[in-house]
Design an enzyme around this catalytic site. Sequence first.
Site, PDB file in Angstrom:
ATOM      1  N   ASN A   7       0.886  -1.375  -0.099  1.00 62.50           N
ATOM      2  CA  ASN A   7      -0.186  -0.045   0.035  1.00 62.50           C
ATOM      3  C   ASN A   7       0.930   1.009  -0.005  1.00 62.50           C
ATOM      4  O   ASN A   7       1.453   1.605   1.081  1.00 62.50           O
ATOM      5  CB  ASN A   7      -0.955  -0.011   1.383  1.00 62.50           C
ATOM      6  N   ARG A  89      -2.452  -2.076  -3.892  1.00 57.29           N
ATOM      7  CA  ARG A  89      -3.358  -1.161  -3.821  1.00 57.29           C
ATOM      8  C   ARG A  89      -3.503  -0.124  -4.785  1.00 57.29           C
ATOM      9  O   ARG A  89      -2.082   0.599  -4.824  1.00 57.29           O
ATOM     10  CB  ARG A  89      -3.395  -0.658  -2.311  1.00 57.29           C
ATOM     11  N   HIS A 178     -12.126   3.694  -0.877  1.00 58.90           N
ATOM     12  CA  HIS A 178     -12.168   2.685   0.261  1.00 58.90           C
ATOM     13  C   HIS A 178     -12.738   1.516  -0.258  1.00 58.90           C
ATOM     14  O   HIS A 178     -13.294   0.551   0.710  1.00 58.90           O
ATOM     15  CB  HIS A 178     -12.817   3.110   1.539  1.00 58.90           C
ATOM     16  N   HIS A 206     -17.161   3.035   6.673  1.00 56.81           N
ATOM     17  CA  HIS A 206     -15.657   3.011   6.962  1.00 56.81           C
ATOM     18  C   HIS A 206     -15.336   4.543   7.450  1.00 56.81           C
ATOM     19  O   HIS A 206     -15.368   5.413   6.975  1.00 56.81           O
ATOM     20  CB  HIS A 206     -14.916   2.892   5.638  1.00 56.81           C
ATOM     21  N   LEU A 207     -15.223   4.603   8.888  1.00 59.10           N
ATOM     22  CA  LEU A 207     -14.865   5.845   9.601  1.00 59.10           C
ATOM     23  C   LEU A 207     -13.520   6.055  10.160  1.00 59.10           C
ATOM     24  O   LEU A 207     -13.179   5.304  11.118  1.00 59.10           O
ATOM     25  CB  LEU A 207     -15.760   5.877  10.742  1.00 59.10           C
ATOM     26  N   ARG A 239     -10.991  16.582   5.640  1.00 59.29           N
ATOM     27  CA  ARG A 239     -11.724  16.797   4.630  1.00 59.29           C
ATOM     28  C   ARG A 239     -13.330  17.459   4.910  1.00 59.29           C
ATOM     29  O   ARG A 239     -13.717  16.575   5.730  1.00 59.29           O
ATOM     30  CB  ARG A 239     -11.807  15.608   3.580  1.00 59.29           C
ATOM     31  N   ARG A 284      -9.414  11.591  18.584  1.00 67.59           N
ATOM     32  CA  ARG A 284      -9.233  11.395  20.078  1.00 67.59           C
ATOM     33  C   ARG A 284      -8.806  12.747  20.507  1.00 67.59           C
ATOM     34  O   ARG A 284      -9.366  13.219  21.741  1.00 67.59           O
ATOM     35  CB  ARG A 284      -7.940  10.498  20.230  1.00 67.59           C
ATOM     36  N   GLY A 331     -10.428   3.216  11.888  1.00 71.50           N
ATOM     37  CA  GLY A 331      -9.878   3.860  13.254  1.00 71.50           C
ATOM     38  C   GLY A 331     -11.011   4.403  14.148  1.00 71.50           C
ATOM     39  O   GLY A 331     -11.076   3.800  15.365  1.00 71.50           O
ATOM     40  N   GLY A 333     -14.443   3.897  13.548  1.00 71.08           N
ATOM     41  CA  GLY A 333     -15.678   2.967  13.481  1.00 71.08           C
ATOM     42  C   GLY A 333     -15.171   1.795  14.595  1.00 71.08           C
ATOM     43  O   GLY A 333     -16.087   1.156  15.172  1.00 71.08           O
ATOM     44  N   GLU A 334     -14.015   1.486  14.389  1.00 67.84           N
ATOM     45  CA  GLU A 334     -13.587   0.218  15.335  1.00 67.84           C
ATOM     46  C   GLU A 334     -13.272   0.632  16.688  1.00 67.84           C
ATOM     47  O   GLU A 334     -13.465  -0.282  17.687  1.00 67.84           O
ATOM     48  CB  GLU A 334     -12.387  -0.336  14.768  1.00 67.84           C
ATOM     49  N   GLU A 384      -7.588  -4.154   4.695  1.00 65.85           N
ATOM     50  CA  GLU A 384      -7.611  -4.266   3.248  1.00 65.85           C
ATOM     51  C   GLU A 384      -6.271  -4.936   2.739  1.00 65.85           C
ATOM     52  O   GLU A 384      -6.618  -5.397   1.593  1.00 65.85           O
ATOM     53  CB  GLU A 384      -7.161  -2.522   3.056  1.00 65.85           C
TER      54      GLU A 384
HETATM   55  P1  AMP Z   1      -7.677   5.382  10.481  1.00 67.99           P
HETATM   56  O1  AMP Z   1      -7.511   6.352   9.276  1.00 67.99           O
HETATM   57  O2  AMP Z   1      -8.566   4.251  10.112  1.00 67.99           O
HETATM   58  O3  AMP Z   1      -6.242   4.854  10.942  1.00 67.99           O
HETATM   59  O4  AMP Z   1      -8.274   6.130  11.429  1.00 67.99           O
HETATM   60  C1  AMP Z   1      -7.627   7.142  12.108  1.00 67.99           C
HETATM   61  C2  AMP Z   1      -8.868   7.840  13.187  1.00 67.99           C
HETATM   62  O5  AMP Z   1      -9.417   6.612  14.042  1.00 67.99           O
HETATM   63  C3  AMP Z   1      -8.281   8.930  13.931  1.00 67.99           C
HETATM   64  O6  AMP Z   1      -9.232  10.037  13.786  1.00 67.99           O
HETATM   65  C4  AMP Z   1      -8.291   8.652  15.401  1.00 67.99           C
HETATM   66  O7  AMP Z   1      -8.443   9.499  16.364  1.00 67.99           O
HETATM   67  C5  AMP Z   1      -9.151   7.392  15.312  1.00 67.99           C
HETATM   68  N1  AMP Z   1      -8.977   6.568  16.483  1.00 67.99           N
HETATM   69  C6  AMP Z   1      -7.970   5.756  16.586  1.00 67.99           C
HETATM   70  N2  AMP Z   1      -8.048   5.012  17.842  1.00 67.99           N
HETATM   71  C7  AMP Z   1      -9.127   5.517  18.469  1.00 67.99           C
HETATM   72  C8  AMP Z   1      -9.611   5.224  19.880  1.00 67.99           C
HETATM   73  N3  AMP Z   1      -8.951   4.473  20.555  1.00 67.99           N
HETATM   74  N4  AMP Z   1     -10.722   6.088  20.090  1.00 67.99           N
HETATM   75  C9  AMP Z   1     -11.284   6.944  19.244  1.00 67.99           C
HETATM   76  N5  AMP Z   1     -10.710   7.262  17.901  1.00 67.99           N
HETATM   77  C10 AMP Z   1      -9.676   6.356  17.411  1.00 67.99           C
END
Ligand code: AMP
Length: 397
Positions: A7, A89, A178, A206-207, A239, A284, A331, A333-334, A384
């Site tokens: 990637n 990717r 995505h 996908h958040l 964005r 966060r 990130g 969403g999970e 992914e």
């Molecule tokens: P990603 O682009 O999928 O890596 O997601 C990044 C986003 O996930 C960022 O806004 C992080 O703040 C959020 N994120 C990662 N870990 C956590 C967490 N434990 N609690 C809340 N948001 C998180």
Amino acid sequence: MLIMAVNAGSSSLKWQIYDLPAQKQVAQGVIERLGTEAALFKVKFGDEQAINKQEPITSHEQAVILILTRLKELKVVDHLAEIRAVGHRVVSGGEQFTESTKITPKVIQQIDGLSELAPLHNHIEAYYMRVFAKLLPNAQQVAVFDTSFYSTLEPVNYLYPIDKRYYDDYQVRKYGAHGTSHRHVMQQAANMLHKKVQDVNLITLHLGSGASITAIANGQAIDTSMGFTPLAGVMMGTRSGDVDPSIIPYIMKKERITDVATMIQILNQKSGLLGVSGVSNDKRDVDEAAEQGNQRAKLAQKMFVNRIVKYVGSYLALLPKQADALVFTAGIGENDPQLRADVCVALSHLGVELDATKNNVRGKEMFISTADSPIKVLLIPTNEELMIAKDTYRLLD
Ligand code: AMP
């Protein structure tokens, strides 16, 4: 057999090696700040072994040479020939690539030719394909497109209501993004729901720092929130997501911005959670500031939920029948139970019943709705790279 999933971005290179068909991860790594004297080289492999080293890595080719050399040094492989295939990717496959494709010199040229649709990515991805072809000449290379999952969209959903000529002459349409992540969680969701993929009806969310929402009917994407570029759709880390395009010339005039590219950069890099909160693009940090009473951070949290709820609501209406489930991934969403709760509570009158206890979890594949929720809610970590490796394996001779 070992398959490498790559990637590549302009300043980072993420990779994973999987043993397939067992789907076992053998090693993973990333190079950050690539192109600088202080690049960061990280590898994880074996039983919790890891390397984290800062060193100068000034070219993309050097980055690949270094990864391959280290794989041998660390005995992840004895011979590089053990890596039977490399899956890449690719951000944009335009309308040409409707599924994952074996890479040939012509395919590389076509991917490079689509650079206008993904200026930050396609060119660099094509470059890496050439580098891998040179350094691992016996490995089959495969391109896995973020956009191909959306080749099932109908014109009614992918066309913009503008002069049709812009599509006919310049292919201006919704391409989405995505797709590999949405496709992965769809397949996992089908397993969890004990259904065939072609029978599932889902809204996948996908958040992450980029965010997109996809409506899936009978295992096929029918609509998605990102558009011609990943700038459209829900609000994201930096964005804006959807805005009235008329604000563009208006803000430019007020701020004396003469260059449209600068304005688009503002919408891409200075908006979203960052722009509204004034604090950070990281959810966060925004949550922490809101906790301490920062009103703009609180507003950013609310607007983020609001945009998600509006998209999910409209997609629930668009699906031909009731959705089996909402799926949260990436990130935020999970890892953000509060965000999931806020979204699901807002949708409770549409048949979404979250189980507050189950929801109090991070990064684990599970049901988080009540047992009799008409629409289930699933938490499914995205992967992914595994999806790329699986597609690559499937396409091997
Ligand atoms: P990603 O682009 O999928 O890596 O997601 C990044 C986003 O996930 C960022 O806004 C992080 O703040 C959020 N994120 C990662 N870990 C956590 C967490 N434990 N609690 C809340 N948001 C998180």
